[in-house]
Design a protein around this motif. Structure first.
Motif, short mmCIF file in Angstrom:
data_model
loop_
_atom_site.label_atom_id
_atom_site.label_comp_id
_atom_site.label_asym_id
_atom_site.label_seq_id
_atom_site.Cartn_x
_atom_site.Cartn_y
_atom_site.Cartn_z
N LYS A 177 0.84 -1.21 0.00
CA LYS A 177 0.00 0.00 0.00
C LYS A 177 0.88 1.25 0.00
CE LYS A 177 -2.15 -1.58 3.66
NZ LYS A 177 -3.09 -1.72 4.81
N GLU A 178 1.17 1.77 -1.16
CA GLU A 178 1.93 3.00 -1.35
C GLU A 178 3.31 2.97 -0.67
OE1 GLU A 178 -0.81 6.69 -1.72
OE2 GLU A 178 -1.59 5.55 -0.01
N PRO A 179 4.15 2.00 -1.02
CA PRO A 179 5.51 2.00 -0.46
C PRO A 179 6.28 3.22 -0.93
CG PRO A 179 5.34 0.43 -2.26
CD PRO A 179 3.94 0.91 -2.00
N ALA A 180 7.25 3.66 -0.13
CA ALA A 180 7.97 4.90 -0.43
C ALA A 180 9.39 4.65 -0.94
CB ALA A 180 8.02 5.80 0.80
N PHE A 181 10.16 3.84 -0.21
CA PHE A 181 11.55 3.61 -0.64
C PHE A 181 12.13 2.41 0.09
CE2 PHE A 181 11.68 6.58 2.92
CZ PHE A 181 12.67 6.07 3.74
N PHE A 182 13.15 1.81 -0.56
CA PHE A 182 13.98 0.79 0.08
C PHE A 182 15.12 1.49 0.81
CE2 PHE A 182 12.27 -1.33 -3.73
CZ PHE A 182 11.74 -2.49 -3.18
N LEU A 239 11.99 -1.93 3.53
CA LEU A 239 11.06 -1.22 2.66
C LEU A 239 10.07 -0.50 3.57
CD1 LEU A 239 9.86 -0.48 -0.08
CD2 LEU A 239 8.54 -2.60 -0.02
N LEU A 240 9.88 0.80 3.31
CA LEU A 240 9.06 1.62 4.17
C LEU A 240 7.93 2.29 3.39
CD1 LEU A 240 12.27 2.02 5.04
CD2 LEU A 240 11.28 3.58 6.71
N ARG A 241 6.79 2.40 4.06
CA ARG A 241 5.74 3.35 3.67
C ARG A 241 5.85 4.50 4.68
NH1 ARG A 241 1.69 0.28 4.07
NH2 ARG A 241 0.83 0.86 6.08
N THR A 242 5.71 5.74 4.25
CA THR A 242 5.97 6.85 5.15
C THR A 242 4.79 7.82 5.19
OG1 THR A 242 7.04 8.13 3.38
CG2 THR A 242 8.46 6.75 4.76
N GLY A 243 4.70 8.58 6.29
CA GLY A 243 3.71 9.64 6.42
C GLY A 243 2.52 9.26 7.26
N GLU A 244 1.98 10.25 7.99
CA GLU A 244 0.80 10.00 8.82
C GLU A 244 -0.43 9.67 7.98
OE1 GLU A 244 0.88 12.08 13.12
OE2 GLU A 244 0.61 13.48 11.46
N LYS A 245 -0.62 10.38 6.86
CA LYS A 245 -1.81 10.13 6.03
C LYS A 245 -1.82 8.72 5.47
CE LYS A 245 -2.69 14.92 4.66
NZ LYS A 245 -2.82 15.88 3.53
N ARG A 246 -0.65 8.17 5.22
CA ARG A 246 -0.56 6.81 4.67
C ARG A 246 -0.39 5.75 5.76
NH1 ARG A 246 2.41 9.98 0.91
NH2 ARG A 246 1.55 9.86 -1.22
N CYS A 286 14.84 13.28 19.26
CA CYS A 286 14.15 12.65 18.14
C CYS A 286 13.61 11.29 18.55
CB CYS A 286 15.07 12.51 16.93
SG CYS A 286 16.37 11.27 17.16
N SER A 287 12.74 10.75 17.71
CA SER A 287 12.25 9.39 17.83
C SER A 287 11.59 9.04 16.50
CB SER A 287 11.25 9.25 18.99
OG SER A 287 10.89 7.89 19.18
N THR A 288 11.14 7.81 16.36
CA THR A 288 10.38 7.40 15.19
C THR A 288 9.19 6.56 15.64
OG1 THR A 288 11.81 5.46 14.92
CG2 THR A 288 12.32 7.40 13.57
N ALA A 289 8.18 6.49 14.78
CA ALA A 289 7.00 5.69 15.08
C ALA A 289 6.55 4.95 13.83
CB ALA A 289 5.86 6.57 15.61
N VAL A 290 6.24 3.67 13.97
CA VAL A 290 5.67 2.86 12.89
C VAL A 290 4.18 2.78 13.16
CG1 VAL A 290 5.72 0.63 11.70
CG2 VAL A 290 7.83 1.56 12.71
N LEU A 291 3.37 3.49 12.37
CA LEU A 291 1.97 3.68 12.70
C LEU A 291 1.13 2.41 12.55
CD1 LEU A 291 1.31 7.26 11.29
CD2 LEU A 291 2.28 6.54 13.47
N THR A 292 1.40 1.60 11.54
CA THR A 292 0.72 0.31 11.39
C THR A 292 1.76 -0.76 11.08
OG1 THR A 292 0.29 0.76 9.04
CG2 THR A 292 -1.47 1.28 10.63
N HIS A 293 1.43 -2.01 11.39
CA HIS A 293 2.44 -3.06 11.28
C HIS A 293 2.91 -3.27 9.85
CE1 HIS A 293 -0.81 -5.70 9.80
NE2 HIS A 293 0.16 -6.49 9.39
N ASP A 294 2.05 -2.99 8.85
CA ASP A 294 2.43 -3.25 7.46
C ASP A 294 3.09 -2.05 6.79
OD1 ASP A 294 0.21 -1.63 7.31
OD2 ASP A 294 -0.81 -2.80 5.76
N ALA A 295 3.55 -1.09 7.59
CA ALA A 295 4.27 0.07 7.03
C ALA A 295 5.75 -0.20 6.86
CB ALA A 295 4.08 1.29 7.93
N LEU A 296 6.20 -1.35 7.32
CA LEU A 296 7.63 -1.64 7.35
C LEU A 296 7.85 -3.13 7.17
CD1 LEU A 296 10.54 -0.57 8.04
CD2 LEU A 296 10.01 -1.03 10.43
#
Length: 316
Positions: A177-182, A239-246, A286-296
């Motif tokens: 679902k809308e991957p961003a980059f490797f 492989l990441l999907r990025t952004g709050e909207k996504r 700083c920190s990071t957050a993975v919003l849903t399990h399938d974003a990474l």
């Protein structure tokens, strides 16, 4: 001595250099990298250093039976009733600090600050070091690092050891679902390029942020030397999907901190002690957050120096 003997003496080069001004460079440090991961991640501001991630409970997603597309013929029929439940104890991310203290002898900064200000040069280099540490923490921190937050369902292994187009295609099925980059170690990207060339499908390039990146299926392969390489020469590819909207991966920072010289980065003067040493505190939050399990998703067991013989494979 004969009158027709001519004696010639010239100024030696070492002596002449004593009156010449050498053009000086700033201190060069090979440890500075582009830190593309920080540039590619979208950054979300937080208040009070806390980000609460609310999620829907696993298994609480609506099914087709819960929703009607049109009312039944009998207008008095009851409509389906349902709701979506949330997690009772959502995870909270607190910003972590990457800090260091710069100590400068005032005699040094007073006497030896031309043409380059010694304090500013020391701060510049230490800020670069702090930013390098930031990218490393984004990947490898045991709490909020990306590797520590990969869902087990999103982990796959290479088929042959060397990273192949098939492996990256499998990653895309995990983050479809809308991957961003490797994201990969530079040596892993080189190994993938070799495998593509062997198959006769050299990956195209794309220009982003003024730099060239290899791509696969239109997704850039972003290099970072902060991805670990084990003693057997194996690494991983993300492989990441990025952004709050996504509902993807985001970076977290807090704007407006005291002494801010860049977003969430501060430099504060701590005073001069009795030994005439001036101290400066450098802090990056700083920190990071993975919003849903399938974003990474992650590809494991990537052998950086393995060559796969496709002629033998195709012969079979």
């Amino acid at each position: 001595m004969s009158d027709d003997v001519e004696i010639r003496r010239t100024l030696s080069e070492p002596a002449a250099r004593q009156l010449a001004n050498a053009t000086k460079t700033r201190a060069q440090w090979s440890g500075i990298t582009p830190r593309w991961l920080v540039s590619f991640l979208p950054w979300t501001p937080v208040e009070a250093g806390i980000y609460r991630l609310n999620r829907v409970k696993e298994g609480a997603v609506l099914t087709d039976a819960d929703v009607q597309c049109s009312p039944a013929r009998d207008r008095d029929a009851d409509l389906p009733e349902t709701f979506v439940d949330y997690e009772d104890a959502p995870r909270e991310y607190s910003l972590n600090a990457v800090t260091t203290v710069l100590d400068v002898q005032t005699r040094v900064s007073d006497l030896y600050s031309h043409p380059y200000d010694q304090i500013q040069e020391q701060l510049r280099l230490l800020i670069e070091k702090v930013k390098e540490k930031q990218e490393n923490e984004i990947l490898n921190n045991a709490d909020y690092g990306l590797f520590a937050n990969v869902d087990p369902r999103q982990i796959i292994s290479t088929r042959t050891g060397a990273p192949t187009p098939d492996d990256l295609d499998e990653l895309i099925t995990k983050v479809w679902k809308e991957p961003a980059f490797f994201l990969a170690h530079p040596r892993a990207i080189a190994a993938f390029g070799r495998e593509c060339t062997r198959r006769g499908v050299p990956p195209p390039t794309v220009t982003l942020f003024g730099a060239q990146f290899l791509t696969w299926r239109g997704l850039p392969l972003v290099p970072s030397d902060k991805l670990p390489v084990d003693e057997k020469g194996r690494s991983k590819i993300l492989l990441l999907r990025t952004g709050e909207k996504r509902q993807g991966v985001i970076g977290l920072f807090q704007p407006g901190i005291p002494g801010e010289v860049a977003p969430s980065l501060s430099v504060r003067f701590m005073g001069i002690n009795r030994k005439a040493i001036a101290s400066y505190l450098i802090s990056l939050y700083c920190s990071t957050a993975v919003l849903t399990h399938d974003a990474l998703a992650v590809l494991e067991g990537v052998e950086l120096d393995k060559y796969h013989d496709y002629k033998d494979t195709y012969a079979k």
